[in-house]
Each structure stands twice: as C-alpha cells, then as structure tokens.
Design a protein around this motif. Structure first.
Motif, PDB file in Angstrom:
ATOM      1  N   GLU A   1      10.312  -9.310  -6.169  1.00  0.00           N
ATOM      2  CA  GLU A   1      11.044 -10.376  -5.473  1.00  0.00           C
ATOM      3  C   GLU A   1      10.443 -10.636  -4.095  1.00  0.00           C
ATOM      4  OE1 GLU A   1      15.458 -10.986  -3.580  1.00  0.00           O
ATOM      5  OE2 GLU A   1      15.270  -9.756  -5.375  1.00  0.00           O
ATOM      6  N   VAL A   2      10.085  -9.571  -3.373  1.00  0.00           N
ATOM      7  CA  VAL A   2       9.472  -9.728  -2.054  1.00  0.00           C
ATOM      8  C   VAL A   2       8.138 -10.452  -2.183  1.00  0.00           C
ATOM      9  CG1 VAL A   2       8.447  -8.489  -0.097  1.00  0.00           C
ATOM     10  CG2 VAL A   2      10.648  -7.756  -1.023  1.00  0.00           C
ATOM     11  N   TYR A   3       7.339 -10.062  -3.167  1.00  0.00           N
ATOM     12  CA  TYR A   3       6.050 -10.722  -3.383  1.00  0.00           C
ATOM     13  C   TYR A   3       6.239 -12.210  -3.662  1.00  0.00           C
ATOM     14  CZ  TYR A   3       1.651 -12.084  -5.465  1.00  0.00           C
ATOM     15  OH  TYR A   3       0.482 -12.738  -5.757  1.00  0.00           O
ATOM     16  N   SER A   4       7.186 -12.534  -4.533  1.00  0.00           N
ATOM     17  CA  SER A   4       7.449 -13.946  -4.854  1.00  0.00           C
ATOM     18  C   SER A   4       7.904 -14.715  -3.621  1.00  0.00           C
ATOM     19  CB  SER A   4       8.513 -14.049  -5.949  1.00  0.00           C
ATOM     20  OG  SER A   4       8.057 -13.471  -7.138  1.00  0.00           O
ATOM     21  N   SER A   5       8.781 -14.107  -2.837  1.00  0.00           N
ATOM     22  CA  SER A   5       9.272 -14.766  -1.627  1.00  0.00           C
ATOM     23  C   SER A   5       8.159 -14.967  -0.608  1.00  0.00           C
ATOM     24  CB  SER A   5      10.408 -13.949  -1.009  1.00  0.00           C
ATOM     25  OG  SER A   5      11.491 -13.848  -1.900  1.00  0.00           O
ATOM     26  N   LEU A   6       7.309 -13.965  -0.442  1.00  0.00           N
ATOM     27  CA  LEU A   6       6.170 -14.100   0.471  1.00  0.00           C
ATOM     28  C   LEU A   6       5.222 -15.197  -0.006  1.00  0.00           C
ATOM     29  CD1 LEU A   6       5.174 -10.433   1.413  1.00  0.00           C
ATOM     30  CD2 LEU A   6       5.948 -12.225   2.960  1.00  0.00           C
ATOM     31  N   SER A   7       4.960 -15.242  -1.299  1.00  0.00           N
ATOM     32  CA  SER A   7       4.075 -16.275  -1.846  1.00  0.00           C
ATOM     33  C   SER A   7       4.623 -17.667  -1.585  1.00  0.00           C
ATOM     34  CB  SER A   7       3.888 -16.077  -3.354  1.00  0.00           C
ATOM     35  OG  SER A   7       3.210 -14.873  -3.606  1.00  0.00           O
ATOM     36  N   LEU A   8       5.916 -17.858  -1.830  1.00  0.00           N
ATOM     37  CA  LEU A   8       6.539 -19.171  -1.580  1.00  0.00           C
ATOM     38  C   LEU A   8       6.488 -19.535  -0.110  1.00  0.00           C
ATOM     39  CD1 LEU A   8       9.654 -19.001  -3.937  1.00  0.00           C
ATOM     40  CD2 LEU A   8       7.642 -20.482  -4.167  1.00  0.00           C
ATOM     41  N   ALA A   9       6.763 -18.570   0.755  1.00  0.00           N
ATOM     42  CA  ALA A   9       6.718 -18.833   2.207  1.00  0.00           C
ATOM     43  C   ALA A   9       5.309 -19.212   2.642  1.00  0.00           C
ATOM     44  CB  ALA A   9       7.228 -17.620   2.967  1.00  0.00           C
ATOM     45  N   LEU A  10       4.296 -18.514   2.119  1.00  0.00           N
ATOM     46  CA  LEU A  10       2.914 -18.843   2.457  1.00  0.00           C
ATOM     47  C   LEU A  10       2.522 -20.229   1.931  1.00  0.00           C
ATOM     48  CD1 LEU A  10       1.115 -15.427   1.938  1.00  0.00           C
ATOM     49  CD2 LEU A  10       1.273 -16.712   4.076  1.00  0.00           C
ATOM     50  N   GLU A  11       2.963 -20.555   0.720  1.00  0.00           N
ATOM     51  CA  GLU A  11       2.672 -21.878   0.172  1.00  0.00           C
ATOM     52  C   GLU A  11       3.288 -22.973   1.052  1.00  0.00           C
ATOM     53  OE1 GLU A  11       3.780 -22.332  -3.941  1.00  0.00           O
ATOM     54  OE2 GLU A  11       2.652 -20.551  -4.508  1.00  0.00           O
ATOM     55  N   THR A  12       4.494 -22.743   1.522  1.00  0.00           N
ATOM     56  CA  THR A  12       5.168 -23.712   2.388  1.00  0.00           C
ATOM     57  C   THR A  12       4.386 -23.914   3.672  1.00  0.00           C
ATOM     58  OG1 THR A  12       7.298 -23.056   1.480  1.00  0.00           O
ATOM     59  CG2 THR A  12       7.326 -24.241   3.554  1.00  0.00           C
TER      60      THR A  12
ATOM     61  N   ILE B   1      10.769  -2.453   1.601  1.00  0.00           N
ATOM     62  CA  ILE B   1      10.213  -2.800   0.292  1.00  0.00           C
ATOM     63  C   ILE B   1      10.205  -1.564  -0.600  1.00  0.00           C
ATOM     64  CG2 ILE B   1       8.214  -3.724  -0.926  1.00  0.00           C
ATOM     65  CD1 ILE B   1       7.492  -5.123   1.728  1.00  0.00           C
ATOM     66  N   THR B   2      10.779  -1.717  -1.771  1.00  0.00           N
ATOM     67  CA  THR B   2      10.859  -0.623  -2.745  1.00  0.00           C
ATOM     68  C   THR B   2      10.293  -1.097  -4.081  1.00  0.00           C
ATOM     69  OG1 THR B   2      13.029  -1.275  -3.577  1.00  0.00           O
ATOM     70  CG2 THR B   2      12.989   0.197  -1.652  1.00  0.00           C
ATOM     71  N   HIS B   3      10.206  -0.171  -5.024  1.00  0.00           N
ATOM     72  CA  HIS B   3       9.770  -0.547  -6.368  1.00  0.00           C
ATOM     73  C   HIS B   3      10.749  -1.538  -6.995  1.00  0.00           C
ATOM     74  CE1 HIS B   3       7.379   3.108  -5.879  1.00  0.00           C
ATOM     75  NE2 HIS B   3       6.567   2.558  -6.761  1.00  0.00           N
ATOM     76  N   ILE B   4      11.985  -1.435  -6.622  1.00  0.00           N
ATOM     77  CA  ILE B   4      13.017  -2.292  -7.211  1.00  0.00           C
ATOM     78  C   ILE B   4      12.876  -3.735  -6.740  1.00  0.00           C
ATOM     79  CG2 ILE B   4      15.520  -2.706  -7.326  1.00  0.00           C
ATOM     80  CD1 ILE B   4      15.798   0.403  -7.093  1.00  0.00           C
ATOM     81  N   ASN B   5      12.596  -3.936  -5.453  1.00  0.00           N
ATOM     82  CA  ASN B   5      12.564  -5.303  -4.930  1.00  0.00           C
ATOM     83  C   ASN B   5      11.154  -5.844  -4.662  1.00  0.00           C
ATOM     84  OD1 ASN B   5      11.765  -4.056  -2.566  1.00  0.00           O
ATOM     85  ND2 ASN B   5      13.495  -4.739  -1.347  1.00  0.00           N
TER      86      ASN B   5
ATOM     87  N   ALA C   1       0.808  -1.228   0.000  1.00  0.00           N
ATOM     88  CA  ALA C   1       0.000   0.000   0.000  1.00  0.00           C
ATOM     89  C   ALA C   1       0.840   1.277   0.000  1.00  0.00           C
ATOM     90  CB  ALA C   1      -0.971  -0.008   1.171  1.00  0.00           C
ATOM     91  N   PRO C   2       1.936   1.360   0.785  1.00  0.00           N
ATOM     92  CA  PRO C   2       2.742   2.584   0.731  1.00  0.00           C
ATOM     93  C   PRO C   2       3.350   2.837  -0.646  1.00  0.00           C
ATOM     94  CG  PRO C   2       3.258   1.338   2.705  1.00  0.00           C
ATOM     95  CD  PRO C   2       2.381   0.468   1.850  1.00  0.00           C
ATOM     96  N   LEU C   3       3.754   1.775  -1.353  1.00  0.00           N
ATOM     97  CA  LEU C   3       4.295   1.955  -2.701  1.00  0.00           C
ATOM     98  C   LEU C   3       3.221   2.440  -3.665  1.00  0.00           C
ATOM     99  CD1 LEU C   3       6.560  -1.203  -3.087  1.00  0.00           C
ATOM    100  CD2 LEU C   3       7.264   1.146  -2.686  1.00  0.00           C
ATOM    101  N   ILE C   4       2.032   1.860  -3.550  1.00  0.00           N
ATOM    102  CA  ILE C   4       0.929   2.286  -4.413  1.00  0.00           C
ATOM    103  C   ILE C   4       0.569   3.735  -4.118  1.00  0.00           C
ATOM    104  CG2 ILE C   4      -1.509   1.885  -4.947  1.00  0.00           C
ATOM    105  CD1 ILE C   4      -0.938  -1.121  -4.364  1.00  0.00           C
ATOM    106  N   GLN C   5       0.520   4.103  -2.825  1.00  0.00           N
ATOM    107  CA  GLN C   5       0.190   5.480  -2.463  1.00  0.00           C
ATOM    108  C   GLN C   5       1.248   6.450  -2.983  1.00  0.00           C
ATOM    109  OE1 GLN C   5      -2.758   6.581  -0.841  1.00  0.00           O
ATOM    110  NE2 GLN C   5      -1.950   8.403  -1.814  1.00  0.00           N
TER     111      GLN C   5
END
Length: 123
Positions: free
Chosen positions: A107-118, A100-104, A4-8
């Motif tokens: 990658e953060v989203y992908s890592s969070l998704s994998l962690a949640l799947e685990t 969390i920045t626009h650059i990463n 949300a902060p990045l979108i804002q």
C-alpha cells in the motif's frame, strides 16, 4: 532506501533459519550432515565422519575486497530521490520509514507511486 530495512530483515531471518536447520544425510554426497552453524563452529571436532570445512582467507585478498567494494554508506539511491521520498512519506502519507511493515508495504509503495506520478504530471 524505504524498503531496504524490510529486505534486510527478511535476509537476516532467512540466514538464521538456513544456518540453524538440520541437513539430512545423503549417501551420494561427501558433505557432512548436521546443522550448518554447528558444522562451522565445531568442524572436525564432531567426530570421525566430519571434517574441518573452514577455509583460510588470505588477508591481502580480504583487504583488496574491502578496498574495492562499491557499496555506498547506507543509501541505495541518489540523495535527491531519498529527500523527495522522505518528504512524500511524511508530508503526503504521514509516515516515516519506521512505519513501513510487511503488512502495509504494498500500500505504501502504491501510494508513493501515485504521489510521484502526480508530481511529475504537474511539472
């Protein structure tokens, strides 16, 4: 809540760029040309070609809108999800929301998704 902060930030940047860009004259339009912020702030004071574009807002309508808005405080998801995501960010990824920045963010989203799947697979 994580992104949300990045979108804002992007919305604020877009708003600033849009409200400070110059609108070209269009002979087919009755709308004034100039910079939107100037048109709003100065309105009819810019000369004969311009008109006052502000519109009054009824205070009762405004009060009704404020009273009926459904936006929660600052969260965009249930507290349980926010708690799990915050813990995953800090404990698994070693990050905070501020990291969390626009650059990463992808990658953060992908890592969070994998962690949640685990976590879900382990249940």
């Amino acid at each position: 809540f994580v992104f949300a902060p990045l979108i804002q930030q992007d919305l604020n940047e877009f708003m600033t760029r849009w409200n400070t860009h110059r609108i070209r004259h269009n002979r087919l339009s009755s709308s004034p040309c100039n910079i939107p912020n100037d048109l709003y702030d100065l309105g009819g004071h810019l000369g004969g070609a311009f008109r006052e574009c502000k519109m009054p807002v009824d205070s009762q309508e405004l009060a009704h809108c404020l009273a009926t808005q459904t936006r929660r405080d600052s969260t965009l998801c249930p507290p349980q999800i926010e708690l799990v995501t915050s813990r995953l960010l800090s404990d698994v990824l070693g990050l905070s929301k501020e990291d969390i920045t626009h650059i990463n963010c992808k990658e953060v989203y992908s890592s969070l998704s994998l962690a949640l799947e685990t976590i879900v697979d382990d249940l």
